[in-house]
Scaffold this active site. Structure first.
Site, PDB file in Angstrom:
ATOM      1  CD1 TRP A 104      -1.855  -2.389   1.678  1.00 40.33           C
ATOM      2  CD2 TRP A 104      -2.949  -1.360   0.022  1.00 40.33           C
ATOM      3  NE1 TRP A 104      -2.809  -3.244   1.184  1.00 40.33           N
ATOM      4  CE2 TRP A 104      -3.490  -2.641   0.183  1.00 40.33           C
ATOM      5  CE3 TRP A 104      -3.462  -0.532  -0.968  1.00 40.33           C
ATOM      6  CZ2 TRP A 104      -4.531  -3.126  -0.615  1.00 40.33           C
ATOM      7  CZ3 TRP A 104      -4.503  -0.998  -1.765  1.00 40.33           C
ATOM      8  CH2 TRP A 104      -5.023  -2.287  -1.582  1.00 40.33           C
ATOM      9  CG  ASP A 173      -3.167   3.833   4.136  1.00 34.58           C
ATOM     10  OD1 ASP A 173      -4.220   3.668   4.791  1.00 34.58           O
ATOM     11  OD2 ASP A 173      -2.874   3.161   3.130  1.00 34.58           O
ATOM     12  CE  LYS A 197      -8.146  -4.088   4.860  1.00 33.88           C
ATOM     13  NZ  LYS A 197      -9.000  -3.950   3.677  1.00 33.88           N
TER      14      LYS A 197
HETATM   15  C1  LIG Z   1      -3.250  -0.162   4.291  1.00 34.70           C
HETATM   16  C2  LIG Z   1      -4.234  -0.047   3.178  1.00 34.70           C
HETATM   17  N1  LIG Z   1      -4.258   1.082   2.458  1.00 34.70           N
HETATM   18  C3  LIG Z   1      -5.138   1.248   1.451  1.00 34.70           C
HETATM   19  C4  LIG Z   1      -6.022   0.256   1.099  1.00 34.70           C
HETATM   20  C5  LIG Z   1      -6.979   0.483  -0.027  1.00 34.70           C
HETATM   21  O1  LIG Z   1      -8.181   0.877   0.515  1.00 34.70           O
HETATM   22  P1  LIG Z   1      -9.487   1.153  -0.368  1.00 34.70           P
HETATM   23  O2  LIG Z   1      -9.932  -0.162  -0.885  1.00 34.70           O
HETATM   24  O3  LIG Z   1     -10.415   1.796   0.603  1.00 34.70           O
HETATM   25  O4  LIG Z   1      -9.099   2.080  -1.465  1.00 34.70           O
HETATM   26  C6  LIG Z   1      -6.035  -0.938   1.828  1.00 34.70           C
HETATM   27  C7  LIG Z   1      -6.984  -2.010   1.493  1.00 34.70           C
HETATM   28  O5  LIG Z   1      -6.869  -3.118   1.902  1.00 34.70           O
HETATM   29  C8  LIG Z   1      -5.120  -1.085   2.884  1.00 34.70           C
HETATM   30  O6  LIG Z   1      -5.099  -2.201   3.612  1.00 34.70           O
END
Ligand SMILES: Cc1ncc(COP(=O)(O)O)c(C=O)c1O
Length: 254
Positions: A104, A173, A197
């Site tokens: 991510w 994030d 989550k």
């Molecule tokens: C740490 C992290 N950042 C970003 C995301 C992406 O999130 P979204 O699906 O809300 O765009 C995730 C999804 O699993 C994640 O675990």
């Protein structure tokens, strides 16, 4: 029906407690005795204002947020934040620091590159397949912010202590560990987390943003991509996803 519920620990969206699902079920047919479904009430109604304000108040209370932080609800998931952060806070000719601890973080870095803005990866654990959290983080001179991923959902590492950035705003994030442990929000300029989550169903991303950062938002961005748009309208510039926004309020905040 209730006794054979399956707890799926492997989805993108996480499991919700049965009591929350039951509340969603009942508000879907009749929200708080209004005779309307939560999906039918106006987002300009007093009922919806109460939902949003309640979610904000409870977030403030849980995280002990000071008044100089805004709590915003945006669509587009955490993934949209990967692009909005550099659009709003990284002017051309300046550079931002990113720490690459996995899938991510790498996606966040990629969006800065797509925007052809200057990104410095000041620390990375890629050499060992992202199996550790880098230490001794040195912020680059002139960096406008430092970005990290608090919990690396796929690679399985998590920051236990966040780096000291000497006044440079730290942006995190927190999608996969938001609200799962105590932390000091004052250490951060921006915290963002897709709701799915830990705080509700997919479709809402919570953004906690320190007020002084709003002054950095450029005028020449489309309204839907500016944090100032959502801060000045209590996240109701356009029609929000009412049911999804109401649900984080139930599991997390009741
Ligand atoms: C740490 C992290 N950042 C970003 C995301 C992406 O999130 P979204 O699906 O809300 O765009 C995730 C999804 O699993 C994640 O675990």
């Amino acid at each position: 029906m209730h006794t054979n519920r399956i707890f799926n620990f492997n989805p993108g969206p996480a499991a919700l407690p049965l009591s929350v699902l039951e509340e969603i079920q009942s508000s879907f047919l009749d929200f708080a005795g209004t005779g309307m479904s939560i999906t039918e009430i106006s987002h300009r109604s007093k009922w919806f204002d109460e939902i949003v304000n309640d979610a904000i108040d409870r977030t403030r209370r849980l995280l002990k947020l000071s008044n100089d932080y805004h709590v915003l609800f945006l669509q587009g998931g955490a993934s949209l934040q990967f692009g909005m952060i550099p659009m709003n806070f990284l002017p051309d000719g300046r550079s931002a620091d990113y720490i690459n601890t996995g899938t991510w973080s790498a996606k966040a870095i990629k969006e800065v590159e797509i925007l052809k803005k200057s990104v410095r990866v000041i620390a990375s654990s890629e050499d060992k397949n992202f199996s550790y959290i880098p230490e001794d983080i040195q912020v680059s001179p002139g960096s406008v912010y430092v970005h990290l991923t608090s919990n690396n959902t796929i690679k399985g590492t998590q920051w236990s202590e966040f780096p000291e950035t000497s006044g440079v705003p730290l942006i995190a994030d927190m999608s996969s560990d938001f609200m799962s442990r105590p932390f000091d929000p004052k250490a951060f300029g921006v915290i963002y987390a897709g709701a799915q989550k830990n705080i509700g169903p997919a479709g809402v991303c919570m953004v906690i943003l320190r007020d002084d950062l709003l002054k950095r938002v450029p005028d020449d961005l489309p309204s839907m991509l500016k944090y100032t748009t959502f801060a000045s309208t209590n996240s109701m510039y356009n029609t929000p996803p009412q049911r999804k926004l109401s649900t984080p309020a139930i599991p997390l905040f009741s």
